[in-house]
Design an enzyme around this catalytic site. Structure first.
Site, PDB file in Angstrom:
ATOM      1  N   ARG A  90       1.150  -1.038  -0.223  1.00 23.15           N
ATOM      2  CA  ARG A  90       0.009   0.388  -0.078  1.00 23.15           C
ATOM      3  C   ARG A  90       0.888   1.642   0.073  1.00 23.15           C
ATOM      4  O   ARG A  90       0.487   2.276  -0.513  1.00 23.15           O
ATOM      5  CB  ARG A  90      -1.129  -0.556   0.994  1.00 23.15           C
ATOM      6  CG  ARG A  90      -1.957   1.149   1.062  1.00 23.15           C
ATOM      7  CD  ARG A  90      -2.780   0.801   2.172  1.00 23.15           C
ATOM      8  NE  ARG A  90      -3.329   2.374   2.212  1.00 23.15           N
ATOM      9  CZ  ARG A  90      -4.972   2.703   3.845  1.00 23.15           C
ATOM     10  NH1 ARG A  90      -4.511   1.592   4.488  1.00 23.15           N
ATOM     11  NH2 ARG A  90      -5.050   3.498   3.184  1.00 23.15           N
ATOM     12  N   ASN A 144     -10.774  -3.814  -1.141  1.00 16.46           N
ATOM     13  CA  ASN A 144     -10.579  -2.666  -2.112  1.00 16.46           C
ATOM     14  C   ASN A 144      -9.838  -3.686  -3.192  1.00 16.46           C
ATOM     15  O   ASN A 144      -8.389  -4.632  -3.363  1.00 16.46           O
ATOM     16  CB  ASN A 144     -10.453  -1.889  -1.593  1.00 16.46           C
ATOM     17  CG  ASN A 144     -11.001  -0.989  -0.880  1.00 16.46           C
ATOM     18  OD1 ASN A 144     -12.255  -1.270  -1.616  1.00 16.46           O
ATOM     19  ND2 ASN A 144     -10.635  -0.314   0.388  1.00 16.46           N
ATOM     20  N   CYS A 164     -18.984  -1.740   1.547  1.00 16.08           N
ATOM     21  CA  CYS A 164     -18.943  -0.815   0.970  1.00 16.08           C
ATOM     22  C   CYS A 164     -19.315  -0.222   2.735  1.00 16.08           C
ATOM     23  O   CYS A 164     -20.125   0.370   2.338  1.00 16.08           O
ATOM     24  CB  CYS A 164     -18.497   0.609   0.061  1.00 16.08           C
ATOM     25  SG  CYS A 164     -17.758   1.728   0.595  1.00 16.08           S
ATOM     26  N   HIS A 194     -16.193   3.574  -4.463  1.00 17.14           N
ATOM     27  CA  HIS A 194     -15.377   4.838  -3.873  1.00 17.14           C
ATOM     28  C   HIS A 194     -15.551   5.964  -5.569  1.00 17.14           C
ATOM     29  O   HIS A 194     -14.086   7.109  -5.279  1.00 17.14           O
ATOM     30  CB  HIS A 194     -14.186   4.460  -4.002  1.00 17.14           C
ATOM     31  CG  HIS A 194     -13.740   4.060  -2.651  1.00 17.14           C
ATOM     32  ND1 HIS A 194     -12.323   2.976  -3.076  1.00 17.14           N
ATOM     33  CD2 HIS A 194     -14.378   3.489  -1.884  1.00 17.14           C
ATOM     34  CE1 HIS A 194     -12.267   2.574  -1.572  1.00 17.14           C
ATOM     35  NE2 HIS A 194     -14.119   2.903  -1.073  1.00 17.14           N
ATOM     36  N   TYR A 241     -13.986  10.525  -2.036  1.00 19.70           N
ATOM     37  CA  TYR A 241     -13.176  10.184  -2.888  1.00 19.70           C
ATOM     38  C   TYR A 241     -13.250  10.843  -3.965  1.00 19.70           C
ATOM     39  O   TYR A 241     -12.374  11.071  -4.965  1.00 19.70           O
ATOM     40  CB  TYR A 241     -13.283   8.643  -3.016  1.00 19.70           C
ATOM     41  CG  TYR A 241     -12.663   7.014  -2.055  1.00 19.70           C
ATOM     42  CD1 TYR A 241     -11.370   6.594  -2.062  1.00 19.70           C
ATOM     43  CD2 TYR A 241     -13.983   7.435  -1.390  1.00 19.70           C
ATOM     44  CE1 TYR A 241     -10.849   5.956  -1.109  1.00 19.70           C
ATOM     45  CE2 TYR A 241     -13.120   6.596  -0.286  1.00 19.70           C
ATOM     46  CZ  TYR A 241     -11.991   5.546  -0.377  1.00 19.70           C
ATOM     47  OH  TYR A 241     -11.760   4.904   1.075  1.00 19.70           O
TER      48      TYR A 241
END
Length: 417
Positions: A90, A144, A164, A194, A241
């Site tokens: 990440r 995700n 989500c 998102h 987002y």
């Protein structure tokens, strides 16, 4: 009822366990199995999970294992909350795209594509093993990028629904601002995972969004880190987002000037795991609220209960389009309200979208289709095509450089590289 959680060693898990304990009448679990290859983390999280159940008087049995096949055997539902490559991967997703002047984020842009390429093959392997061991089990995906992962699961014939926490987070925040119980608030939530907007906030059937923005617009804007003037001009509430689209260059400057979110989360996780090892701790610590995933447990309980109990409740999920948004392919995965029962979600009618929203949804859906093809088939050209199609990239020089960076940073996770 037997439930399995793949990625059960996550520091998220006590949030989930707390929800299972508090909401046991909605989802009466007999057995919960936590599955994770990280045995050390699993021991810490599993021990805390048992103490949370004991403190709240839940009679269910909690066990844990690093054996996926044994863990999912006989499960009625399997929750996926895994992170291939961990926080180290990440951190890369959030940093190397910045070198090209593009947002570095784990679900959006080049970083989001990297996560999809690492994740889709792993999730499909897990789903096949679930199908062999528990053919009737529902798969609830919290992993995700949820939209791409759920589309992969559905196109391979799995009983899957994407989940989500953005919608339930908005519901809870709006209810608090309005001073009403959350169950009294109904959202007109539409888009992709998102990439969503709240077009109405209904209280007793009446849309109170204009009044809510008039009275509490500054608080909503601050929470989203967007200008109040933008919300007023849009007349809707975009998800957090959408910052990456509406304020892309400003976000890049911001990200370049501070540590990545992954670095922050890694430090939080180290502290949380130390706390989880304390045998006196028998509730989720307040520090966990800073980890993210607020209200995940409530959403997961409600969705799983509806799937297994056939309750027919209205919930906001990620599921197949089937014409709900007529400008998208039928097999696209969208995030909208649906009635959820034992046969899965049935999408409720969607009001026509404004071009401002529909255009971006169509653009990102095209990217997601190309991203999924790249994840399933591999190849530099497919990665390049997906990056070129993404609205946050869209330039061939950037796409070329990002393709090379993506492959270089993820080679160990890409069988074709």
């Amino acid at each position: 009822m037997r439930l399995a959680v793949v990625g059960g060693g996550s520091t998220y898990t006590p949030e989930l366990i707390d929800g299972f304990a508090r909401l046991r009448e909605a989802l009466p679990l007999d057995e919960l199995v936590l599955i994770d290859p990280a045995a050390d983390r699993l021991e810490l999280v599993g021990g805390l999970a048992r103490r949370i159940f004991a403190r709240q008087g839940h009679p269910g049995r909690i066990s844990w294992t690093d054996d996926l096949d044994a863990g999912v055997d006989g499960a009625d539902a399997v929750l996926l909350q895994l992170r291939v490559g961990g926080q180290a991967a990440r951190n890369q997703d959030e940093t190397w795209p910045l070198e090209c002047g593009c947002v570095g984020q784990e679900t959006t842009g080049a970083g989001g594509l990297a996560k999809a390429l690492r994740t889709v093959p792993v999730v499909l392997d897990i789903a096949e093993r679930v199908r062999r061991r528990s053919p009737g089990a529902w798969i609830v995906d919290f992993t995700n990028p949820v939209g791409i992962v759920t589309r992969a699961l559905l196109m391979h014939g799995h009983k899957a629904v994407g989940l989500c926490n953005v919608a339930i987070g908005f519901q809870r925040k709006f209810a608090a601002l309005l001073g009403v119980p959350p169950q009294d608030v109904e959202l007109d939530h539409v888009g992709l995972n998102h990439l969503t907007w709240e077009r109405a906030v209904r209280l007793n059937g009446e849309d109170v969004l204009p009044a809510l923005l008039a009275e509490h617009g500054d608080a909503v804007a601050d929470d989203l880190r967007m200008p109040r003037s933008l919300l007023d001009r849009l007349g809707v509430v975009p998800s957090y987002y959408l910052r990456y689209y509406y304020q892309h260059d400003a976000v890049v400057r911001e990200f370049r000037g501070k540590p990545s979110r992954a670095a922050e989360v890694a430090a939080l996780e180290e502290r949380l795991l130390g706390m989880y090892g304390d045998p006196a701790l028998d509730e989720k610590p307040e520090l966990l609220d800073k980890r993210g995933g607020a209200y995940y447990s409530e959403a997961a309980v409600a969705l799983t209960a509806a799937l297994l109990g056939g309750t027919g409740e209205r919930q906001i999920v990620n599921t197949v389009n089937h014409g709900a948004l007529p400008f998208l392919p039928d097999d696209a995965v969208i995030e909208v309200p649906a009635v959820v029962g034992a046969d899965g979600p049935e999408v409720l009618p969607v009001r026509p979208l404004e071009p401002l929203h529909a255009g971006l949804i169509a653009h990102v859906t095209a990217y997601e289709q190309l991203a999924l093809e790249a994840a399933l088939k591999g190849g530099r050209d497919r990665v390049f095509g997906a990056l070129l199609a993404h609205p946050l990239i869209g330039q061939s020089d950037y796409a070329d450089r990002l393709t090379d960076q993506l492959i270089a940073h993820n080679r160990e996770h890409l069988s074709w590289a």
